[in-house]
Design a protein around this motif. Structure first.
Motif, short mmCIF file in Angstrom:
data_model
loop_
_atom_site.label_atom_id
_atom_site.label_comp_id
_atom_site.label_asym_id
_atom_site.label_seq_id
_atom_site.Cartn_x
_atom_site.Cartn_y
_atom_site.Cartn_z
N ALA A 1 -5.15 -4.40 7.05
CA ALA A 1 -5.57 -4.14 5.67
C ALA A 1 -6.31 -2.81 5.60
CB ALA A 1 -6.48 -5.26 5.17
N ALA B 1 -9.11 -7.66 -1.87
CA ALA B 1 -7.89 -8.47 -1.85
C ALA B 1 -8.23 -9.92 -1.55
CB ALA B 1 -6.92 -7.92 -0.80
N GLN C 1 -7.10 -0.65 -2.64
CA GLN C 1 -6.62 -1.95 -3.09
C GLN C 1 -6.64 -1.90 -4.62
OE1 GLN C 1 -8.94 -4.97 -1.11
NE2 GLN C 1 -8.36 -4.23 0.93
N LEU D 1 -2.33 -4.49 -2.16
CA LEU D 1 -3.12 -4.10 -1.00
C LEU D 1 -2.37 -3.03 -0.20
CD1 LEU D 1 -5.25 -4.44 1.30
CD2 LEU D 1 -3.94 -6.41 2.06
#
Length: 412
Positions: free
Chosen positions: A177, A207, A181, A147
């Motif tokens: 985040a 993720a 990813q 990530l």
């Protein structure tokens, strides 16, 4: 774009990497009644989605780029990617009802020739850097799921429904985040299918899908500038950033001047700065005799050291008889762009007893800005009389003086 989904030839020593760009959303926070979905909005000189696609096509480790779009956006997408003639850019596939469904659709489209790794990225994150992509791909050699994120550096507060602070959350170990990813394809495809089979929906990032499947997710730094363009303020800051980058890339500052004059004769109006103004005279000339745009064209050409308007559009050539002078200005701007430069500012002064320029000034500025592809606040238009002196004072003609400031890359 190719109709086949077979990967181009690649070195056999490294894993194959595909990228899924998620662009099926209908976010409204950056939209207006007239604006297209934010992924298709122009940012500086290109649509956002085209910038994002190019960021991955420019990476030598990427073998395929597949975009998941809203079913209604095929025409918008085709216009946005026009000119991106890279065999690694595959035809888009329609997305689903939410992000999770759209990602599953993208993964399914890759199944016939599955890659080793897949990176899933938001189409509205156009500033992703090569080194961040490198970190994700490298980490996938060790982990199933990776990530891209940004460590939280601000103090974090938790609030209740009324907006009162109820807790200060320790920021150690907290990350925001982001994307891309990255995943090993087989594992993330299986995880998505398993969630769909169980009827679990609404998972907001891939993720989390990997986490629900029991996979460990490794965090790597994606860079604080890898922002997601969500609000109107985001777009404004992105424009400022790109403008600053463009200026810094062009440190060679030059100033050119231009002067032109045309005779007045009986007629129904004059064209100045691309705007027609009713009048009892007209300007005599081979083209539309827009003295102001002729002067500005010469100013740009002068800054480039590229001759003058007569060299490129000689009055002896019948192709330019009656032509709109905007064509000449656009050609000068094109010559500037071909040398990697940009027009930083231009200023035009019209010398005439009549007609009055003031009521038309803003329309003139807008016309020049549009022809040059610059903001209106980079265009100046002024007018003055000649106090009854000379040919202009006797209303025999109109003159114009123009100045253009251009920026060019250093010759290397």
């Amino acid at each position: 774009m190719p109709s086949s989904v077979t990967s181009p030839a690649r070195p056999s020593a490294r894993p194959t990497v595909a990228v899924i760009l998620v662009a099926a959303g209908r976010g409204v926070r950056a939209a207006s009644a007239e604006a297209p979905p934010k992924q298709y909005r122009r940012l500086h000189d290109r649509p956002v989605i085209a910038r994002t696609i190019s960021a991955f096509l420019d990476h030598p480790g990427v073998d395929r780029v597949l975009t998941v779009i809203h079913p209604d956006d095929r025409d918008l997408y085709a216009v946005a990617v026009a000119g991106l003639d890279d065999p690694r850019l595959f035809p888009p596939v329609p997305g689903g009802a939410d992000r999770q469904a759209s990602c599953l659709a993208g993964l399914a489209a890759l199944a016939a020739d599955a890659p080793d790794y897949v990176l899933i990225h938001d189409a509205v994150r156009p500033f992703i850097r090569r080194d961040a992509i490198d970190r994700v791909i490298e980490a996938l050699g060790r982990e199933v799921a990776v990530l891209c994120g940004v460590p939280v550096i601000d103090t974090v507060k938790r609030a209740d429904a009324a907006g009162n602070v109820v807790e200060t959350v320790p920021r150690q170990g907290l990350w925001r985040a982001a994307t891309p990813q990255g995943f090993r394809y087989a594992e993330i495809a299986a995880a998505h299918k398993a969630l769909a089979a169980r009827g679990i929906t609404g998972v907001t990032d891939d993720a989390a899908v990997a986490e629900l499947a029991g996979h460990r997710v490794l965090l790597v730094d994606g860079g604080a500038d890898n922002v997601k363009l969500t609000t109107a303020e985001d777009f404004q800051m992105a424009e400022q950033r790109l403008a600053a980058e463009a200026f810094l890339a062009c440190p060679d500052v030059r100033v050119g001047t231009g002067y032109d004059v045309h005779v007045l004769e009986p007629g129904d109006g004059v064209t100045l700065c691309g705007v027609f103004i009713p009048h009892d005279r007209r300007l005599k000339g081979h083209s539309d005799a827009d003295v102001a745009l002729h002067a500005l064209t010469d100013a740009i050409l002068g800054a480039l050291g590229d001759g003058d308007i007569g060299k490129h559009f000689p009055p002896s050539d019948d192709r330019w008889r009656g032509a709109a002078s905007r064509l000449f200005l656009e050609d000068a701007v094109r010559r500037l762009a071909e040398r990697g430069g940009l027009l930083a500012h231009c200023d035009v002064t019209i010398i005439a007893e009549a007609p009055k320029v003031g009521p038309h000034r803003e329309a003139m500025r807008a016309a020049i800005a549009e022809a040059c592809g610059i903001a209106v606040d980079r265009v100046g238009v002024k007018a003055t009389t000649n106090e009854g002196l000379g040919f202009a004072g006797r209303r025999e003609g109109i003159a114009a003086i123009a100045t253009a400031t251009v920026r060019l890359p250093l010759a290397g």
